[in-house]
Structures are given as C-alpha cells and as structure tokens.
Design a protein around this motif. Sequence first.
Motif, PDB file in Angstrom:
ATOM      1  N   PHE A  46      40.192  70.015  42.274  1.00  0.00           N
ATOM      2  CA  PHE A  46      38.806  69.720  41.912  1.00  0.00           C
ATOM      3  C   PHE A  46      37.960  70.989  41.853  1.00  0.00           C
ATOM      4  N   ALA A  47      38.216  71.903  42.793  1.00  0.00           N
ATOM      5  CA  ALA A  47      37.384  73.101  42.914  1.00  0.00           C
ATOM      6  C   ALA A  47      37.757  74.204  41.936  1.00  0.00           C
ATOM      7  N   THR A  48      38.824  74.000  41.148  1.00  0.00           N
ATOM      8  CA  THR A  48      39.286  75.077  40.266  1.00  0.00           C
ATOM      9  C   THR A  48      39.357  74.677  38.794  1.00  0.00           C
ATOM     10  N   VAL A  49      39.125  73.409  38.477  1.00  0.00           N
ATOM     11  CA  VAL A  49      39.147  73.005  37.065  1.00  0.00           C
ATOM     12  C   VAL A  49      37.733  73.018  36.504  1.00  0.00           C
ATOM     13  N   GLY A  50      37.625  73.316  35.212  1.00  0.00           N
ATOM     14  CA  GLY A  50      36.321  73.498  34.600  1.00  0.00           C
ATOM     15  C   GLY A  50      35.458  72.262  34.568  1.00  0.00           C
ATOM     16  N   ARG A  51      36.055  71.073  34.449  1.00  0.00           N
ATOM     17  CA  ARG A  51      35.234  69.882  34.244  1.00  0.00           C
ATOM     18  C   ARG A  51      34.507  69.410  35.492  1.00  0.00           C
ATOM     19  N   THR A  52      34.794  70.015  36.644  1.00  0.00           N
ATOM     20  CA  THR A  52      34.067  69.660  37.860  1.00  0.00           C
ATOM     21  C   THR A  52      32.942  70.642  38.176  1.00  0.00           C
ATOM     22  N   GLN A  53      32.781  71.669  37.376  1.00  0.00           N
ATOM     23  CA  GLN A  53      31.718  72.646  37.653  1.00  0.00           C
ATOM     24  C   GLN A  53      30.360  71.952  37.647  1.00  0.00           C
ATOM     25  N   GLY A  54      29.567  72.274  38.668  1.00  0.00           N
ATOM     26  CA  GLY A  54      28.265  71.648  38.823  1.00  0.00           C
ATOM     27  C   GLY A  54      28.293  70.386  39.653  1.00  0.00           C
ATOM     28  N   ARG A  55      29.474  69.846  39.959  1.00  0.00           N
ATOM     29  CA  ARG A  55      29.571  68.629  40.767  1.00  0.00           C
ATOM     30  C   ARG A  55      29.963  68.929  42.208  1.00  0.00           C
ATOM     31  N   ILE A  56      30.383  70.172  42.504  1.00  0.00           N
ATOM     32  CA  ILE A  56      30.797  70.558  43.852  1.00  0.00           C
ATOM     33  C   ILE A  56      29.964  71.738  44.311  1.00  0.00           C
TER      34      ILE A  56
END
Length: 291
Positions: free
Chosen positions: A100-110
């Motif tokens: 979760f912390a390294t894929v682009g699509r979660t940026q801004g959610r963590i």
Amino acid sequence: MRLRVLERGDAARPTVLLVHGYPDSQEVWEEVAEFLADRFHVVTYDVRGHGGSSAPLPLRGGFTLPKLTDDFLAVAHAVSPTRPVHLVGHDWGSVQGWEFATVGRTQGRIASFTSISGPSLDHLGHWYARRGRHPSPEGLLQLVDQGLKSWYIGALHLPRLPELAWRGPLGRAWPSVLRRAEKLTSTTYPTASLPSDAANGAWLYRDNILPRLRRPRPDAFAHVPVQLVIPTRDAFLSPYLYDKVGDWTPRGLRRRAVPAKHWLPRSRPELLAGWIADFVADREELGEGED
C-alpha cells in the motif's frame, strides 16, 4: 467483497488503520486499539477470507496484493474520506502495508506507515537476489538461517494439506500452542474463526510469495514516512532482513527494536500503542496527516 470493519474513538481525530496478519483476524489488535482510542479514530478490519469478511470465489487468485490494495482503499475511503490514514500492519498486514505504501494509486491516502514483523516482498526479493549475485560466507549463513525460519512457507504451498491441518488438529491445537510460545494470557484470542481464517489465508502465500520474489519491483519506494518495529526474538523473521530498508524509505525511517517474539500486538500492546501514538503525533505535527 464484504469487509467487516470496526471503529473506535472520535471520527474527527486522525485515523489509525490497523491491518492484521496470518492466521489472525482483526481481534489481534483489540488491546492496542483500546490504548489508542482515547487519542485517535482507530479502525480495524478483517482481511478478505478472515473473520467476518467474505472470502473470494474461487480462492485461487483472490488474495493477490493488488486485490488486497483494493480492499484497503475501500476501507480508507469509507472511514476517512477526506484525510489520509496512518497505516499500521503486523505480519501479513505489514506485508500488505508495504504494498500500500509503495504503489502509486495509494498516494495521498496514507499519512504514515508502521511496519511490524512483515517485510516488503519486493525488498525481500532484492535481499535474496543480492546474496545470490554476491555470495559471501555471512550472506550464505543468513540465507540458511532465514530458510530454516521460513520452512512453513513451503508447507503452505502444498495442495490441500494445510487446509486439512488447519480445519482439523492444527486448528484445535493452535490457540494453546500460541499462548505458550508467546506467553499470552487471553482466553478470547485467537477467535473461533481461526481454522477457516488460516485455511483461506494460505492463499496469501500461494498468490504472492513466488511471483513477487522472482520478479521484485525495482521501484518499491515508500511514498510515506515509515516506522519499523522489529521484535528481535521473532521465530519467523531475522532482524538482518531489514538492514537495507533505509534505501527504500526516502521520506524517512524510524527504527524500533524490542526483545520480544512475533505476536507483539498481543504480548506488548501498551508499548506498541505508545510507539504508534508517538509516530502518528509527530507526523500530524509536521502536517503529514493533512490533505
């Protein structure tokens, strides 16, 4: 998928989202969550196929890291639609958390990530590859040592046998074995769903371990600050697996070590909750929990 989600504390406060590992359900976090709930909005959920959450059909291919990321994003949006969450993972919850912390699509959610007893499969793949390309006596000893600790991974890849064991004698014996090994006193953990949780969760290993170790992502850099908690007496993971984690955490890395075994959320809940609270508070003061 239907996911069972529990919330504690004031929803107006920063959200701390706790993800459990294998073969657990969200109840592994019960004591940690209670310690945190007076300061934060605390969320736990049962990973697909565990506890009160539904299982994918068919099971094969239903537990891949991209699908688990879909679940995380659904939960995060439901419980904290306008602010990023502070992610905490233990065991396979931490393995997922690295994804979760390294894929682009979660940026801004963590806003931050606390990792406990669960490495990134990408980082682990590179760890093995380095020792294969540049063999040394120390590296070979580390490979042998970790291989002995990881014997159960091969067993979980066997067809049907793990399911039969977990739904039979192993599932019945596991609660008492775990309590003795980790010196736990709770009689309500693990929960009654353990046999089916463990049987379904075997697909976490089958769907992810070999594909990712063979082809680790070269760009698995964390886009959030990371706190790494290492129980130095972990029977399954050696501390040197994390030697190079700093290379993958450009937003900052805080290391914590504790002379404890694998199930830290149950054996040292107050200590762990304090470390999580301090890390989250520091990130909030720096404005990393804002939009």
